[in-house]
Design a protein around this motif. Structure first.
Motif, PDB file in Angstrom:
ATOM      1  N   HIS A 120       0.833  -1.211   0.000  1.00 16.02           N
ATOM      2  CA  HIS A 120       0.000   0.000   0.000  1.00 16.02           C
ATOM      3  C   HIS A 120       0.867   1.261   0.000  1.00 16.02           C
ATOM      4  CE1 HIS A 120      -3.251   2.758   1.000  1.00 16.02           C
ATOM      5  NE2 HIS A 120      -2.523   3.208   2.004  1.00 16.02           N
ATOM      6  N   MET A 121       1.973   1.237   0.712  1.00 21.57           N
ATOM      7  CA  MET A 121       2.850   2.399   0.759  1.00 21.57           C
ATOM      8  C   MET A 121       3.507   2.654  -0.587  1.00 21.57           C
ATOM      9  SD  MET A 121       2.475   3.694   3.745  1.00 21.57           S
ATOM     10  CE  MET A 121       3.839   4.829   3.867  1.00 21.57           C
ATOM     11  N   PHE A 122       3.911   1.568  -1.280  1.00 26.05           N
ATOM     12  CA  PHE A 122       4.462   1.732  -2.627  1.00 26.05           C
ATOM     13  C   PHE A 122       3.397   2.255  -3.589  1.00 26.05           C
ATOM     14  CE2 PHE A 122       8.010  -1.191  -1.456  1.00 26.05           C
ATOM     15  CZ  PHE A 122       9.042  -0.371  -1.868  1.00 26.05           C
ATOM     16  N   ALA A 123       2.169   1.754  -3.450  1.00 27.57           N
ATOM     17  CA  ALA A 123       1.089   2.218  -4.323  1.00 27.57           C
ATOM     18  C   ALA A 123       0.744   3.672  -4.054  1.00 27.57           C
ATOM     19  CB  ALA A 123      -0.141   1.343  -4.128  1.00 27.57           C
ATOM     20  N   HIS A 124       0.932   4.117  -2.811  1.00 28.72           N
ATOM     21  CA  HIS A 124       0.623   5.503  -2.472  1.00 28.72           C
ATOM     22  C   HIS A 124       1.594   6.484  -3.129  1.00 28.72           C
ATOM     23  CE1 HIS A 124      -1.141   8.728  -0.144  1.00 28.72           C
ATOM     24  NE2 HIS A 124       0.051   9.111   0.254  1.00 28.72           N
ATOM     25  N   LEU A 125       2.786   6.009  -3.470  1.00 22.43           N
ATOM     26  CA  LEU A 125       3.755   6.878  -4.141  1.00 22.43           C
ATOM     27  C   LEU A 125       3.379   7.163  -5.586  1.00 22.43           C
ATOM     28  CD1 LEU A 125       7.112   5.370  -2.824  1.00 22.43           C
ATOM     29  CD2 LEU A 125       5.947   7.419  -2.020  1.00 22.43           C
ATOM     30  N   MET A 126       2.433   6.405  -6.110  1.00 20.70           N
ATOM     31  CA  MET A 126       2.031   6.579  -7.509  1.00 20.70           C
ATOM     32  C   MET A 126       0.517   6.783  -7.564  1.00 20.70           C
ATOM     33  SD  MET A 126       3.127   6.840 -10.538  1.00 20.70           S
ATOM     34  CE  MET A 126       4.767   6.288 -10.104  1.00 20.70           C
ATOM     35  N   PRO A 127       0.032   8.030  -7.624  1.00 21.22           N
ATOM     36  CA  PRO A 127      -1.412   8.273  -7.696  1.00 21.22           C
ATOM     37  C   PRO A 127      -2.028   7.612  -8.921  1.00 21.22           C
ATOM     38  CG  PRO A 127      -0.221  10.302  -7.207  1.00 21.22           C
ATOM     39  CD  PRO A 127       0.807   9.274  -7.580  1.00 21.22           C
ATOM     40  N   PRO A 131       0.162   9.736 -15.829  1.00 23.90           N
ATOM     41  CA  PRO A 131       0.749   9.357 -17.132  1.00 23.90           C
ATOM     42  C   PRO A 131       2.110   8.694 -16.938  1.00 23.90           C
ATOM     43  CG  PRO A 131      -0.097  11.596 -17.184  1.00 23.90           C
ATOM     44  CD  PRO A 131      -0.140  11.155 -15.754  1.00 23.90           C
ATOM     45  N   PRO A 132       2.461   7.739 -17.800  1.00 20.30           N
ATOM     46  CA  PRO A 132       3.745   7.029 -17.631  1.00 20.30           C
ATOM     47  C   PRO A 132       4.955   7.949 -17.646  1.00 20.30           C
ATOM     48  CG  PRO A 132       2.327   5.859 -19.180  1.00 20.30           C
ATOM     49  CD  PRO A 132       1.658   7.163 -18.890  1.00 20.30           C
ATOM     50  N   ILE A 133       4.912   9.028 -18.414  1.00 21.44           N
ATOM     51  CA  ILE A 133       6.068   9.907 -18.496  1.00 21.44           C
ATOM     52  C   ILE A 133       6.301  10.682 -17.196  1.00 21.44           C
ATOM     53  CG2 ILE A 133       4.797  11.884 -19.414  1.00 21.44           C
ATOM     54  CD1 ILE A 133       7.177  12.433 -21.242  1.00 21.44           C
ATOM     55  N   LEU A 134       5.244  10.846 -16.392  1.00 18.95           N
ATOM     56  CA  LEU A 134       5.355  11.598 -15.133  1.00 18.95           C
ATOM     57  C   LEU A 134       5.581  10.699 -13.922  1.00 18.95           C
ATOM     58  CD1 LEU A 134       2.516  14.245 -15.571  1.00 18.95           C
ATOM     59  CD2 LEU A 134       4.949  14.549 -15.956  1.00 18.95           C
ATOM     60  N   MET A 135       5.609   9.405 -14.118  1.00 18.12           N
ATOM     61  CA  MET A 135       5.724   8.493 -12.973  1.00 18.12           C
ATOM     62  C   MET A 135       6.995   8.709 -12.154  1.00 18.12           C
ATOM     63  SD  MET A 135       4.131   4.899 -14.343  1.00 18.12           S
ATOM     64  CE  MET A 135       2.381   4.770 -14.697  1.00 18.12           C
ATOM     65  N   MET A 138       6.519  11.871 -10.092  1.00 10.07           N
ATOM     66  CA  MET A 138       5.519  11.741  -9.040  1.00 10.07           C
ATOM     67  C   MET A 138       6.069  10.977  -7.841  1.00 10.07           C
ATOM     68  SD  MET A 138       2.975  13.463  -9.935  1.00 10.07           S
ATOM     69  CE  MET A 138       1.927  12.966  -8.589  1.00 10.07           C
ATOM     70  N   VAL A 139       6.907   9.963  -8.114  1.00  9.10           N
ATOM     71  CA  VAL A 139       7.516   9.224  -7.005  1.00  9.10           C
ATOM     72  C   VAL A 139       8.412  10.146  -6.186  1.00  9.10           C
ATOM     73  CG1 VAL A 139       9.105   7.366  -6.411  1.00  9.10           C
ATOM     74  CG2 VAL A 139       7.363   7.007  -8.157  1.00  9.10           C
ATOM     75  N   CYS A 140       9.200  10.973  -6.859  1.00 12.39           N
ATOM     76  CA  CYS A 140      10.073  11.921  -6.143  1.00 12.39           C
ATOM     77  C   CYS A 140       9.259  12.940  -5.354  1.00 12.39           C
ATOM     78  CB  CYS A 140      10.991  12.630  -7.136  1.00 12.39           C
ATOM     79  SG  CYS A 140      12.181  11.550  -7.964  1.00 12.39           S
ATOM     80  N   ILE A 141       8.182  13.452  -5.974  1.00 14.17           N
ATOM     81  CA  ILE A 141       7.360  14.463  -5.304  1.00 14.17           C
ATOM     82  C   ILE A 141       6.667  13.876  -4.085  1.00 14.17           C
ATOM     83  CG2 ILE A 141       5.318  15.918  -5.564  1.00 14.17           C
ATOM     84  CD1 ILE A 141       6.155  16.328  -8.497  1.00 14.17           C
ATOM     85  N   GLU A 142       6.097  12.671  -4.219  1.00 15.64           N
ATOM     86  CA  GLU A 142       5.413  12.046  -3.087  1.00 15.64           C
ATOM     87  C   GLU A 142       6.387  11.691  -1.977  1.00 15.64           C
ATOM     88  OE1 GLU A 142       2.224  11.548  -2.473  1.00 15.64           O
ATOM     89  OE2 GLU A 142       1.616  12.546  -4.326  1.00 15.64           O
ATOM     90  N   THR A 143       7.590  11.271  -2.350  1.00  8.44           N
ATOM     91  CA  THR A 143       8.600  10.950  -1.325  1.00  8.44           C
ATOM     92  C   THR A 143       9.000  12.194  -0.542  1.00  8.44           C
ATOM     93  OG1 THR A 143       9.443   9.160  -2.731  1.00  8.44           O
ATOM     94  CG2 THR A 143      10.865   9.929  -0.938  1.00  8.44           C
ATOM     95  N   ILE A 144       9.235  13.290  -1.266  1.00  6.11           N
ATOM     96  CA  ILE A 144       9.609  14.542  -0.595  1.00  6.11           C
ATOM     97  C   ILE A 144       8.470  15.046   0.286  1.00  6.11           C
ATOM     98  CG2 ILE A 144      10.209  16.968  -0.982  1.00  6.11           C
ATOM     99  CD1 ILE A 144      11.666  16.068  -3.524  1.00  6.11           C
ATOM    100  N   SER A 145       7.230  14.942  -0.191  1.00  6.91           N
ATOM    101  CA  SER A 145       6.088  15.404   0.606  1.00  6.91           C
ATOM    102  C   SER A 145       5.925  14.588   1.883  1.00  6.91           C
ATOM    103  CB  SER A 145       4.812  15.346  -0.224  1.00  6.91           C
ATOM    104  OG  SER A 145       4.470  14.002  -0.520  1.00  6.91           O
ATOM    105  N   ASN A 146       6.252  13.288   1.812  1.00  6.53           N
ATOM    106  CA  ASN A 146       6.185  12.467   3.024  1.00  6.53           C
ATOM    107  C   ASN A 146       7.294  12.825   4.003  1.00  6.53           C
ATOM    108  OD1 ASN A 146       3.910  10.904   2.458  1.00  6.53           O
ATOM    109  ND2 ASN A 146       5.082   9.450   1.241  1.00  6.53           N
ATOM    110  N   ILE A 147       8.475  13.161   3.484  1.00  7.06           N
ATOM    111  CA  ILE A 147       9.618  13.452   4.354  1.00  7.06           C
ATOM    112  C   ILE A 147       9.433  14.767   5.105  1.00  7.06           C
ATOM    113  CG2 ILE A 147      12.092  13.988   4.344  1.00  7.06           C
ATOM    114  CD1 ILE A 147      12.414  11.969   2.093  1.00  7.06           C
ATOM    115  N   ILE A 148       8.835  15.760   4.443  1.00  2.09           N
ATOM    116  CA  ILE A 148       8.732  17.087   5.055  1.00  2.09           C
ATOM    117  C   ILE A 148       7.483  17.235   5.922  1.00  2.09           C
ATOM    118  CG2 ILE A 148       9.987  18.140   3.140  1.00  2.09           C
ATOM    119  CD1 ILE A 148       7.323  19.231   2.122  1.00  2.09           C
ATOM    120  N   ARG A 149       6.692  16.199   6.060  1.00  2.00           N
ATOM    121  CA  ARG A 149       5.460  16.309   6.846  1.00  2.00           C
ATOM    122  C   ARG A 149       5.691  16.694   8.302  1.00  2.00           C
ATOM    123  NH1 ARG A 149       1.530  11.397   4.682  1.00  2.00           N
ATOM    124  NH2 ARG A 149       0.801  12.483   2.792  1.00  2.00           N
TER     125      ARG A 149
END
Length: 218
Positions: A120-127, A131-135, A138-149
């Motif tokens: 579930h945590m891996f799936a949460h990194l990819m909304p 689109p495949p080109i933005l994957m 999106m992983v980097c953005i979701e990771t950074i957003s989780n770290i700065i919470r």
């Protein structure tokens, strides 16, 4: 001027101890009265607020274990209100206080999520629907957003408490210099006190509700 302005947030020391932090313990003087006094309006209002928060947090977490978030809300709320009284140290305006709540909560959520719900945590990194080109982005953005919470939780609370106290301190320092406008200054300070009371309630609610949302994601 700036040193004197921000010195209101400095804990005074005596015998190498920051005794101002003892203001956090003031809340414990109000708790025992609920066990021996007859039901009164304050007790009824507290229980009503507790049940309302329980129902709201229960919807978000989909579980009944909302006690930690309700306790966190009341503890931060009481500390925010205590900081509005004269000569009482505002502990919630320091990152040491806010990070001591945000960081352990975030670490426990992350450890539980990655150990118990890894897929579930891996799936949460990819909304869904990305689109495949933005994957990769999106992983980097979701990771950074989780770290700065935890940082955003802590800074949001302390910054809002500091801002209002700085405004009150500035108006208090300018009062003797504008004697003919003293009534206007007092009126503005009274309105700021009302605003700070609302901010104290809103920020404690925001801290608790965001912690609940973060826990529901794992």
């Amino acid at each position: 001027m700036m040193a004197n302005l921000f010195s209101t947030f400095d804990p005074t020391t005596f015998l190498k101890l920051s005794l101002n932090w003892l203001s956090i313990l003031i809340i414990f003087f109000f708790i025992p009265s609920l066990f021996w006094l007859i039901p009164n309006r304050l007790n009824f209002m507290t229980l009503k607020m507790l049940m309302t928060l329980h129902l709201e947090f229960k919807i978000l977490t989909k579980k009944n274990n909302t006690l930690i978030f309700i306790s966190l809300f009341f503890f931060i709320l009481m500390n925010n209100f205590m900081g509005l009284f004269p000569y009482i140290f505002t502990s919630s305006s320091h990152l040491v206080f806010t990070l001591s709540f945000a960081l352990p909560l975030w670490i426990s959520f992350m450890m539980y999520g990655w150990l118990m719900n890894t897929y579930h945590m891996f799936a949460h990194l990819m909304p869904q629907g990305t689109p495949p080109i933005l994957m990769p982005f999106m992983v980097c953005i979701e990771t950074i957003s989780n770290i700065i919470r935890p940082g955003t939780l802590a800074i949001r609370l302390s910054a809002n408490m500091i801002a209002g106290h700085l405004l009150l301190t500035l108006l208090g320092n300018t009062g003797p210099m504008v004697n003919f406008l003293i009534f206007i200054v007092l009126l503005i300070q009274f309105l700021l006190i009302i605003l700070e009371s609302a901010v104290a309630m809103i920020q404690s609610y925001v801290f608790a509700i965001l912690s609940t949302l973060y826990s529901s994601e794992v």
